[in-house]
Enzyme design. Structure first.
Site, PDB file in Angstrom:
ATOM      1  N   ASP A  38      -4.041 -15.916 -21.429  1.00 26.57           N
ATOM      2  CA  ASP A  38      -4.059 -16.497 -20.088  1.00 26.57           C
ATOM      3  C   ASP A  38      -5.380 -16.269 -19.358  1.00 26.57           C
ATOM      4  OD1 ASP A  38      -3.165 -13.808 -20.237  1.00 26.57           O
ATOM      5  OD2 ASP A  38      -2.277 -13.881 -18.245  1.00 26.57           O
ATOM      6  N   GLU A  46      -0.417 -12.047 -19.887  1.00 27.36           N
ATOM      7  CA  GLU A  46      -0.744 -10.619 -19.818  1.00 27.36           C
ATOM      8  C   GLU A  46      -1.108 -10.204 -18.406  1.00 27.36           C
ATOM      9  OE1 GLU A  46      -3.100  -7.175 -19.324  1.00 27.36           O
ATOM     10  OE2 GLU A  46      -3.995  -9.168 -19.229  1.00 27.36           O
ATOM     11  N   GLU A  47      -1.787 -11.079 -17.677  1.00 26.79           N
ATOM     12  CA  GLU A  47      -2.287 -10.713 -16.353  1.00 26.79           C
ATOM     13  C   GLU A  47      -1.174 -10.403 -15.360  1.00 26.79           C
ATOM     14  OE1 GLU A  47      -5.241 -10.014 -15.699  1.00 26.79           O
ATOM     15  OE2 GLU A  47      -6.444 -10.971 -17.249  1.00 26.79           O
TER      16      GLU A  47
END
Length: 402
Positions: A77, A144-145
């Site tokens: 991402d 992931e963020e």
């Protein structure tokens, strides 16, 4: 012609083209639809079986006879940042936040480098099946963020649909010199908790403060007092960070508003310290509200990141493999980072050890490279990808007998 880690010139060109495509076309967390389709197309070209998982995640399974199963994760991402690198392949993409706000998007944390490196490693492994045996599970993870991606893939049956590994490996590009690797045994990255706090006061005209309960003054007191958690409540050797990242209140300078909202980000390395800090945050917020005669605030958790604990034995194995590839001095044991990752949950969910390391992405001649999450963040991609592919292969091949 082959370089040191096995890619032909044509494959190196493909690696660079993959990166440039991904860099130009970032997508926000859990919205990586085109990125997932791109990864699927590359895996299909390589003859690697694959399936969607967790919405915009992709899992590739490369089987090569009997042997260990190794999982390797690359996150995909981008971030809501306007790229300001001025390169001709800079992102001009936009996306939409959950509230419908349109924002610029860039790969401000290098996840394009991660995906391209994993695809590069896959190319080498597909072409060199005569020198290794076993199975590689490539995890192209979304979100992931926001710490949503690993959880989404696990909830979608990742380890019921893919072979369970004996170890999970992963890596991240970071702005130190290309050709170097940083790795931390045991507690490697921090757990994180993000909170949104709503304060309730009493509205009044700015000239009549006696009629108000001022949530801005209350918020200022809370935020200042929260900093005493790390300076006065924790042991000096217990690491923690308490950050207020946003504060919003009021619409006009002469009106005391009735609410204020701020957000907190809390980083800790161990569960007991996390519990202590969160308890102290709640206690201070409520006590300051009581002291102001204000109603009880609302404290909501936005998201959390799990621990990232590098298994000591397997970390030693991987360090040895990386040093054989890069040289003794180029692979450095470093203290923990207070940044956070959801990578660890992929192994924790099934009780499998894991190892995560950082590889350098900055030009060694650059005295002050921009850090991750900056609009100026830009790996020197040719050498960064070289490191990313070599490191991925060194770790994977250690377990597969190559």
């Amino acid at each position: 012609m082959l370089n040191t880690y096995g890619l032909t010139d044509a494959e190196t060109q493909a690696l660079h083209e993959d990166y440039l495509h991904l860099h130009r076309n970032p997508e926000l967390s859990m919205q990586e639809h085109n990125t997932a389709a791109f990864v699927e197309s590359k895996l299909s070209e390589l003859g690697i079986e694959h399936f969607r998982c967790g919405g915009t995640g992709v899992v590739g399974i490369l089987r090569n006879g009997e042997g260990p199963v190794v999982a390797f994760r690359a996150d995909s991402d981008g971030l809501p940042i306007a790229e300001d690198t001025k390169v001709d392949y800079a992102s001009t993409a936009t996306g939409f936040l959950a509230d419908g706000t349109e924002v610029p998007v860039m790969h401000g944390c290098g996840h394009d480098t991660h995906v391209a490196s994993a695809l590069g490693a896959a190319r080498v492994l597909v072409r060199s099946t005569d020198v290794w045996a076993g199975t590689v599970v490539f995890i192209f993870q979304p979100g992931e963020e926001t710490s949503a991606g690993a959880a989404a893939m696990l909830a979608d049956g990742l380890w019921d649909r893919a072979p369970r590994p004996t170890v999970v490996l992963g890596q991240h590009v970071f702005p130190f010199a290309t050709g170097t690797i940083h790795i931390t045994p045991e507690s490697a990255m921090a757990m994180a908790n993000s909170l949104e706090v709503t304060l309730y006061g009493k509205q009044a005209h700015g000239s009549q403060p006696q009629d108000s309960i001022d949530p801005i003054v209350l918020g200022a007191s809370i935020i200042t007092r929260l900093q005493t958690i790390t300076s006065r409540e924790l042991h000096p050797l217990d690491s923690a960070v308490v950050t207020c990242g946003s504060f919003h209140a009021g619409l006009k300078e002469n009106i005391i508003p009735d609410t204020a909202v701020f957000t907190l980000n809390i980083r800790t390395l161990t569960e007991p310290v996390r519990e202590k800090v969160l308890e102290a945050v709640t206690r201070i917020i409520n006590a300051e509200a009581d002291a102001s005669g204000a109603p009880r605030p609302k404290i909501e958790q936005l998201y959390t990141f799990p621990r990232l604990y590098n298994d000591p034995e397997h970390t030693g194995n991987v360090v040895g493999a990386l040093r054989e590839e890069f040289g003794e001095e180029q692979v450095r044991l470093v203290p923990p980072l207070m940044g956070s990752e959801d990578f660890g949950s992929l192994g924790d969910a099934i009780g499998v050890p894991y190892v995560f390391w950082m590889f350098g992405g900055a030009d060694p001649q650059d005295p002050a490279p921009a850090g991750n999450h900056s609009p100026f963040f830009l790996p020197e991609y040719r050498r960064a990808l070289d490191s990313g592919v070599r490191a991925a292969l060194a770790g994977i091949r250690h377990y597969l007998g190559a």
